[in-house]
Design a protein around this motif. Structure first.
Motif, PDB file in Angstrom:
ATOM      1  N   PHE A 133      -0.316  86.075  52.209  1.00 53.72           N
ATOM      2  CA  PHE A 133      -0.941  84.782  51.910  1.00 53.72           C
ATOM      3  C   PHE A 133       0.127  83.697  51.799  1.00 53.72           C
ATOM      4  CE2 PHE A 133      -2.362  81.596  48.821  1.00 53.72           C
ATOM      5  CZ  PHE A 133      -3.551  81.196  49.387  1.00 53.72           C
ATOM      6  N   ILE A 134       1.216  84.019  51.083  1.00 53.40           N
ATOM      7  CA  ILE A 134       2.288  83.037  50.899  1.00 53.40           C
ATOM      8  C   ILE A 134       2.959  82.721  52.233  1.00 53.40           C
ATOM      9  CG2 ILE A 134       4.532  82.671  49.811  1.00 53.40           C
ATOM     10  CD1 ILE A 134       3.419  84.466  47.499  1.00 53.40           C
ATOM     11  N   LEU A 135       3.244  83.775  53.000  1.00 50.99           N
ATOM     12  CA  LEU A 135       3.864  83.590  54.310  1.00 50.99           C
ATOM     13  C   LEU A 135       3.005  82.692  55.202  1.00 50.99           C
ATOM     14  CD1 LEU A 135       5.968  84.581  56.558  1.00 50.99           C
ATOM     15  CD2 LEU A 135       4.230  86.261  57.136  1.00 50.99           C
ATOM     16  N   MET A 136       1.706  83.017  55.264  1.00 53.73           N
ATOM     17  CA  MET A 136       0.819  82.267  56.150  1.00 53.73           C
ATOM     18  C   MET A 136       0.628  80.842  55.666  1.00 53.73           C
ATOM     19  SD  MET A 136      -1.990  85.043  57.149  1.00 53.73           S
ATOM     20  CE  MET A 136      -1.530  86.503  58.065  1.00 53.73           C
TER      21      MET A 136
ATOM     22  N   LYS B  40       2.926  79.118  54.224  1.00 47.88           N
ATOM     23  CA  LYS B  40       4.161  78.399  54.594  1.00 47.88           C
ATOM     24  C   LYS B  40       4.155  77.993  56.059  1.00 47.88           C
ATOM     25  CE  LYS B  40       7.627  79.672  51.233  1.00 47.88           C
ATOM     26  NZ  LYS B  40       8.235  80.891  50.726  1.00 47.88           N
TER      27      LYS B  40
ATOM     28  N   MET C 126      -0.653  79.102  58.808  1.00 52.49           N
ATOM     29  CA  MET C 126      -1.457  80.010  59.617  1.00 52.49           C
ATOM     30  C   MET C 126      -2.785  80.355  58.935  1.00 52.49           C
ATOM     31  SD  MET C 126       0.368  83.083  61.572  1.00 52.49           S
ATOM     32  CE  MET C 126      -0.490  84.592  61.427  1.00 52.49           C
TER      33      MET C 126
END
Lengths: 290, 292
Positions: free
Chosen positions: A140-143, A145, A148
């Motif tokens: 969730f954090i990656l996406m 950022k 996405m």
């Protein structure tokens, strides 16, 4: 069991066959009851989809009047059309990627010898034990950022990544059984590895890949957790996600909830009934190798 | 084997790379990342503050987490004591395929093809205090005193939830057991018959040892599957009432996405992985010893 009546038996052939027969009868009856109990929640769902809310006071009754318009209304209220399109897009793309990437990796892992092969294989197998929920927060954090969230790839990429272990597992097991001289013969004909993969390995592996495909479709179509966390835009919701709205929102409009669920399960049940033998065979292949 | 030149090496790398990269980025790296976020106090936005092992220590002392863990273990027990015997019993009678037996197999496997959201919702209605089939059935049978608030009574909610979970996953285990039984060479059965081994004895001395490997796989799947459970609970009770049906995964979800304790949620995630792998490992060691 039927062959049991041989010379060693002390009971008379007639008595024996009677016992065997009545025993079979009991087994069959128990099995029939079991099957009905197993299927009943589903049967009840299908019947309930045509009821009025008042009919729910008698849960076992068959609807007096069949309200077909429930289905239509549920379709509209749940935005099932949009959800189906989204689910179809996500499932199709994820399936194509899983098959191609999984088959390629399986080809290499089953037919070549190289340094880190065992390590890589074990690495992929580990994936079958990992609870997907453990990756929800960081993904969730990656996406978030890389912007996405609320896109199709937000679902497709994790779906493929988590399906690759089982795809590679099944395909590798199958490809290892091909005779060793396949590649050599093709080499003599001047074919490269890519040519061998596309023209020889893929067609030969199609039974295993069909199994992978069916298991993948069912999983992608039904997936819930990733969709729940990565998708909040109404226009991108998949079928399970749009249904979950009914879990609390329309709690008391039983007929609509039932109708929406009935609509959503029909495609999977149809696929299942068409391919059930294949699914069982695929499961069997996986089980025996395991 | 094939000669291993530069061209081959190029192919091996090119063919393996996309799958491996995708798997690394979306499965492995998030796991490591999760462990790392566990060291921070962070609300999902703004600055993250490094707090060392505080989150992990808190998880260890958190009674709600251990309650969730206990609930997960109830599901593990329900799977091993419920699914495995039922699946094995069915496999023993469904081994030979007549059309009727094939139909039963198809029916038993059916829940597996439904979305767990749908399964959860259907069972939510089965247990419904007013319109539910279960209470209605009890009433019809004259067993009114057995009627319950199946999902909102904290003392029984977790057991009520175990039933659909058992129901849902019998299918695949059944198929695996059938495969294993069909793999037993026919000569062994013949020999047992010649020696006059009784069916019940044969089951324990021949059949079970022959399918022991499948048992092991199924137990591992029971454990890892039970620790992954989330969808049913999320749909049916959301972990309530009063956390009585909280699972590790729903607890993680609620901490992260409802109260926005991302750091703490990450620490819980990491604990889920550690506990899952530990339990799988322990079960493997235990079963290795018992292997006849």
């Amino acid at each position: 069991m039927n062959v049991a009546a041989n010379g060693l038996s002390t009971t008379s052939p007639k008595g024996k066959s009677f016992i065997v027969k009545s025993k079979n009868g009991i087994v069959t009856a128990v099995l029939a009851v079991y099957a009905v109990v197993t299927l009943y929640p589903l049967i009840w769902l299908m019947l309930s989809a045509f009821k009025t809310n008042a009919d729910f006071a008698h849960p076992f009754a068959i609807p007096k009047v069949w309200h077909w318009e429930n289905l239509q209304k549920a379709w509209t209220v749940s935005h099932m059309g949009t959800a189906m399109v989204n689910s179809i897009i996500v499932t199709t793309v994820a399936l194509a990627l899983t098959l191609v990437l999984g088959a390629l990796a399986a080809y290499v892992l089953s037919r070549f010898q190289f340094k880190f092969k065992v390590l890589i294989m074990g690495f992929f197998l580990l994936g079958m034990l990992i609870p997907i929920h453990s990756t929800l927060v960081p993904l969730f954090i990656l996406m978030n950022k890389i912007h996405m969230l609320n896109t199709y790839p937000a679902l497709i990429l994790p779906y493929v990544a988590f399906q690759l272990p089982i795809a590679i597992f099944i395909a590798t097991a199958y490809m290892s059984t091909f005779p060793k001289d396949i590649e050599e013969a093709a080499f003599v004909d001047g074919m490269g590895y890519w040519g061998i993969f596309w023209k020889i390995i893929l067609p030969l592996a199609s039974p295993a890949l069909a199994t992978v495909a069916i298991l993948s479709v069912l999983r992608f179509w039904n997936e819930f957790s990733f969709a729940l966390v990565f998708i909040s835009k109404a226009s991108l919701k998949t079928v399970p996600l749009s249904l979950s709205v009914f879990a609390n929102g329309y709690g008391t409009d039983y007929k609509l909830t039932m109708a929406a669920m009935a609509i959503s399960v029909i495609p999977t049940i149809a696929v299942y009934l068409l391919f059930s033998e294949k699914i069982m065979k695929g499961m069997t292949a996986g089980a025996v190798k395991g | 084997m094939l000669s291993f030149g530069a061209r081959t090496r190029g192919f091996v790398v090119a063919a393996l790379l996309p799958a491996t990269l995708l798997y690394l980025v979306f499965v492995i790296v998030p796991l490591l990342w999760s462990a790392y976020y566990g060291f921070y106090d962070w609300k999902g936005m703004g600055a993250a503050k490094y707090i060392g092992f505080d989150n992990y220590l808190e998880v260890f002392k958190d009674p709600l987490f251990w309650r969730a863990f206990k609930n997960n273990m109830i599901i593990v027990a329900a799977s091993i004591l419920g699914q495995v015997p039922i699946a094995l019993g069915l496999a023993l009678v469904l081994r030979k395929a007549t059309w009727f037996r094939r139909f039963v197999r198809t029916a038993v496997f059916m829940p597996m093809v439904l979305s767990s959201v749908v399964v959860g919702m259907i069972w939510g209605y089965v247990y419904h205090p007013q319109i539910g089939i279960l209470n209605s059935l009890l009433e019809t049978l004259g067993l009114n005193s057995w009627e319950r608030e199946w999902l909102s009574d904290p003392s029984i909610a977790m057991y009520s939830l175990s039933v659909p979970i058992i129901w849902n996953y019998i299918g695949p285990f059944l198929i695996m057991f059938i495969a294993a039984l069909q793999n037993i060479p026919e000569e062994i059965n013949e020999a047992a018959k010649m020696d006059g081994v009784r069916p019940f004895r044969k089951l324990f001395t021949i059949t079970f040892p022959m399918i022991w490997d499948t048992f092991k796989v199924i137990i591992v799947l029971c454990i890892s599957g039970s620790l992954k459970e989330f969808d049913f609970i999320y749909v049916m009770t959301g972990g309530g009432p009063a956390h009585s049906t909280e699972l590790m995964a729903t607890y993680m979800y609620n901490n992260t996405f409802s109260v926005y304790r991302f750091g703490y949620g990450s620490a819980v995630s990491t604990m889920i992985i550690v506990l899952s792998l530990a339990l799988v490992l322990v079960s493997q060691i235990l079963m290795k010893k018992k292997n006849p």
